[in-house]
Write an enzyme that holds these catalytic residues in place. Structure first.
Site, PDB file in Angstrom:
ATOM      1  N   PRO A 216       0.830  -1.215   0.000  1.00 22.84           N
ATOM      2  CA  PRO A 216       0.000   0.000   0.000  1.00 22.84           C
ATOM      3  C   PRO A 216       0.859   1.258   0.000  1.00 22.84           C
ATOM      4  O   PRO A 216       1.928   1.319   0.617  1.00 22.84           O
ATOM      5  CB  PRO A 216      -0.803  -0.118   1.307  1.00 22.84           C
ATOM      6  CG  PRO A 216      -0.724  -1.549   1.688  1.00 22.84           C
ATOM      7  CD  PRO A 216       0.578  -2.068   1.179  1.00 22.84           C
ATOM      8  N   LYS A 220       0.108   2.688  -6.983  1.00 22.95           N
ATOM      9  CA  LYS A 220      -0.600   1.908  -8.000  1.00 22.95           C
ATOM     10  C   LYS A 220      -1.769   2.701  -8.583  1.00 22.95           C
ATOM     11  O   LYS A 220      -1.921   2.794  -9.809  1.00 22.95           O
ATOM     12  CB  LYS A 220      -1.097   0.596  -7.377  1.00 22.95           C
ATOM     13  CG  LYS A 220       0.023  -0.287  -6.859  1.00 22.95           C
ATOM     14  CD  LYS A 220      -0.501  -1.599  -6.320  1.00 22.95           C
ATOM     15  CE  LYS A 220      -1.344  -1.396  -5.075  1.00 22.95           C
ATOM     16  NZ  LYS A 220      -0.544  -0.850  -3.953  1.00 22.95           N
ATOM     17  N   GLU A 437      18.027   3.924  26.260  1.00 19.81           N
ATOM     18  CA  GLU A 437      18.379   4.423  24.935  1.00 19.81           C
ATOM     19  C   GLU A 437      19.892   4.552  24.764  1.00 19.81           C
ATOM     20  O   GLU A 437      20.412   4.338  23.654  1.00 19.81           O
ATOM     21  CB  GLU A 437      17.693   5.774  24.694  1.00 19.81           C
ATOM     22  CG  GLU A 437      16.177   5.757  24.815  1.00 19.81           C
ATOM     23  CD  GLU A 437      15.520   4.717  23.924  1.00 19.81           C
ATOM     24  OE1 GLU A 437      16.096   4.377  22.872  1.00 19.81           O
ATOM     25  OE2 GLU A 437      14.452   4.207  24.296  1.00 19.81           O
ATOM     26  N   HIS A 440      21.155   1.133  23.676  1.00 13.00           N
ATOM     27  CA  HIS A 440      20.964   0.923  22.239  1.00 13.00           C
ATOM     28  C   HIS A 440      22.015   1.686  21.437  1.00 13.00           C
ATOM     29  O   HIS A 440      22.595   1.157  20.469  1.00 13.00           O
ATOM     30  CB  HIS A 440      19.567   1.400  21.823  1.00 13.00           C
ATOM     31  CG  HIS A 440      18.458   0.484  22.218  1.00 13.00           C
ATOM     32  ND1 HIS A 440      18.436  -0.847  21.886  1.00 13.00           N
ATOM     33  CD2 HIS A 440      17.306   0.711  22.912  1.00 13.00           C
ATOM     34  CE1 HIS A 440      17.334  -1.405  22.358  1.00 13.00           C
ATOM     35  NE2 HIS A 440      16.621  -0.475  22.988  1.00 13.00           N
ATOM     36  N   ASP A 514      11.244  -4.391  22.029  1.00 12.57           N
ATOM     37  CA  ASP A 514      12.570  -4.875  21.626  1.00 12.57           C
ATOM     38  C   ASP A 514      12.621  -6.393  21.681  1.00 12.57           C
ATOM     39  O   ASP A 514      13.109  -7.054  20.752  1.00 12.57           O
ATOM     40  CB  ASP A 514      13.648  -4.290  22.538  1.00 12.57           C
ATOM     41  CG  ASP A 514      13.743  -2.781  22.429  1.00 12.57           C
ATOM     42  OD1 ASP A 514      13.410  -2.256  21.349  1.00 12.57           O
ATOM     43  OD2 ASP A 514      14.146  -2.130  23.416  1.00 12.57           O
TER      44      ASP A 514
END
Length: 640
Positions: A216, A220, A437, A440, A514
């Site tokens: 989507p 198209k 954070e 990460h 996660d």
């Protein structure tokens, strides 16, 4: 496209209300006329007993007997108007009362009038005219509604396809970017419609059907509109859901009617949007009963390539689910050409962004290449939303130009959601989010197979309390086992940092997403990609489900319980190894973690240049050219 259906509906409603206003006016006028008629005939009604009292008192001057025994018109002395008095019911009784109650010396003039039956009928007709007009109008309205209902019932099986109006601003291939291969295939269709002679001279036949398939938002329907604008032939468009109704046979009848319209206007194009709504695989009905959708598919198959040829009619269709379409639709002779409209690559995203930015006032600092790298995996609809959000941001801040900061903020809005400064975290929660954070970011920064860290923030956005945004090194369509293992470690870096700082009892629920993503990736590596030495190059499990419920809803286990146990052990091993790797990286750089957490708590947002200033140069990233690395790391610290 200009449609007249809404306008006709409004005109019909206006005429309906005007008719009721006319009826109301006629009723008011009729009531007024009846009142005037009564006044003109002196129609102040009295009882017969009052008439006898007035007669005894000598106040009656004359009596006109209009209807013997039933109606009297009485003229009183000193009164200009006559009074209606119902008679006693018999002329003999009236004569006896007049002779007995009349006082001497006060003669009463008595006159007998025999009205014409036609005049009496005419008088009643005039008085009843408003009521008759009202009944006639109500009857006519009822007939009109019945006729409209019959017409609607007769047209229920007509196709709902709408023809593209010449008055509508048309799209062209210049308005489509990022899908060059799809455009090239559709250009041939347009060229055949314009110059069919040169193809026919060589015996070439244009494909009867073109199926646009892809995720989507990849363009198209936009491509179909561009074909309609370029072809200069009649273009009919309809949704797949417009065929199927609750009544049996309606879908097939609408398919027949659609192609009858197309035959009259050929050469032409018929576009069916969301084909999967009507073209699903047959044989999926429960109980073996009649399936309306199957009859519709059967009729569509016959019309596209049946006993009677449909030369000059090109059927285009778009779908997000080509896997559930009936195989008979996809064979040569029906949808001969299948055009894949996929998510754009780096060059496609750059072209799409340039197309959307071209018509907007942008600042010189807007770098389309950087924006294209930051939007890896996004579709054309996402890119349009990003540029639109950037325009809204600039307008809301009363700035004359769209800057790079607006575009980057718009990317974060589309990808992660709107910033939620109203969500106030406690100091303990902010510290936990900052450690999560930072974990990460550290793992991503020091693992060579991880992409570059572009941004780290602890500001809540969307459903997330914080996030790390990475910038892909390059456009990749295949990923190595080392890259997937690095992705596992990156995903577990937040949980590893929490456990290292707060201990096993201090970990939080912030790693829920996660863990889900890491587990899914590890399972895919074992069962789908064949990246487990214990399992080997094998694909385990078939993902499918009943057609009437959609696919990918169930997994057929084509392996034994022993293999299933091995799969679980391999998934556990991959996740444990990745967690150990993330813990090792964070433990070795505990000082950098604490420094990064402190700066995050103070500034809330860090960029790639800030990380390099604090952590030093990162290891060489796999697949990243030196000039690209310099371009990404020379961004000003703290830039928004």
């Amino acid at each position: 496209m200009r449609y007249t259906r809404g306008r006709e509906s409004r005109v019909s409603q206006r005429q309906h209300w005007m008719g009721w206003l006319l009826v109301f006016g006629l009723v008011v006028v009729g009531a007024h006329l009846m009142q005037n008629a009564r006044q003109q005939t002196g129609e102040t009604t009295r009882e017969y007993s009052d008439f006898l009292d007035q007669l005894r008192q000598g106040k009656v001057q004359s009596v006109t007997v209009v209807e013997p025994g039933r109606l009297l018109l009485v003229q009183f002395r000193g009164n200009e108007r006559r009074v209606r008095v119902p008679g006693p019911g018999s002329l003999e009784v009236l004569d006896r009362h007049l002779a007995r109650e009349q006082p001497s010396g006060m003669p009463v003039k008595v006159e007998y009038v025999t009205p014409s039956p036609w005049a009496d009928a005419l008088r009643h007709l005039v008085l009843a005219t408003p009521l008759l007009v009202l009944l006639v109008l109500l009857y006519a309205n009822l007939l009109r509604q019945v006729g409209a209902g019959n017409a609607q019932a007769m047209s229920f099986n007509r196709s709902r396809a709408r023809r593209l109006s010449d008055a509508m601003p048309r799209k062209t291939f210049d308005d489509v970017a990022g899908v060059d291969e799809a455009k090239e295939e559709l250009v041939e269709i347009v060229d055949f419609l314009r110059q069919g002679e040169k193809y026919q001279r060589l015996g070439a036949q244009i494909p009867k059907g073109v199926l646009l398939m892809g995720p989507p938002g990849c363009g198209k329907t936009l491509l179909a509109r561009a074909v309609a604008g370029e072809a200069e032939v009649p273009f009919f468009h309809i949704s797949g859901s417009d065929f199927v109704e609750m009544f049996v046979g309606v879908g097939a009848s609408r398919v027949r009617d659609l192609f009858e319209q197309a035959k009259v206007n050929r050469p032409c194009i018929v576009f069916i949007d969301e084909l999967d709504a009507v073209g699903r695989q047959r044989g999926a009905g429960l109980g073996g009963g009649h399936d309306e959708r199957e009859q519709t598919v059967n009729q569509l198959l016959v019309e596209m390539d049946g006993f009677e040829p449909n030369a000059g009619i090109i059927v285009m269709a778009a779908t997000n689910r080509p896997d559930i379409l009936d195989p008979a639709l996809l064979r040569p002779g029906r949808f001969d050409r299948r055009v894949v409209v996929d998510s754009p690559d780096f060059g496609g995203r750059r072209d799409i962004l340039a197309l959307y930015i071209k018509a907007k006032p942008v600042a010189p600092d807007v770098d389309i290449d950087v924006l294209a790298r930051q939007t890896a995996g996004l579709t054309g609809a996402d890119l349009y939303s990003i540029i639109n959000e950037a325009s809204i941001l600039a307008a809301g801040r009363d700035e004359p130009l769209i800057s790079m900061a607006h575009c980057e903020e718009a990317i974060e809005r589309v990808v992660a959601g709107r910033e939620r400064r109203s969500r106030v975290l406690t100091p303990t929660e902010r510290a936990s989010v900052a450690n999560h954070e930072a974990g990460h970011a550290l793992v991503s920064y020091f693992l060579p197979s991880c992409p570059m860290v572009h941004k780290v923030t602890i500001l809540p956005r969307g459903m997330a309390l914080g996030y790390v945004l990475t910038l892909p090194n390059e456009e990749r369509f295949n990923h190595t086992r080392a890259e997937l293992l690095a992705r596992l470690a990156q995903g577990l870096g937040g949980r590893a940092a929490e456990e290292l700082v707060y201990g096993p009892d201090g970990i939080t629920t912030g790693a829920e997403n996660d863990l889900e993503r890491v587990t899914d990736l590890a399972r895919a590596m074992v069962c789908d990609y064949g990246m487990s030495p214990a399992i080997g190059p094998r694909a385990l499990g078939r993902h499918h489900g009943p057609i009437f419920l959609g696919r990918d809803l169930a997994e057929e286990r084509n392996y034994s319980e022993q293999i299933a146990h091995t799969v679980d052990e391999e998934i556990r091993r991959l996740v444990d190894d990745a967690y150990a790797q993330a813990t090792s990286i964070i433990s070795e750089r505990r000082a950098e973690l604490e420094k990064l957490v402190a700066v995050l708590l103070e500034r809330e947002t860090l960029h790639g240049g800030d990380l390099e200033a604090m952590l030093g140069p990162p290891p060489a990233k796999v697949g990243l050219a030196a000039e690209e690395l310099v371009a990404l790391e020379t961004r000003p610290a703290g830039a928004q």
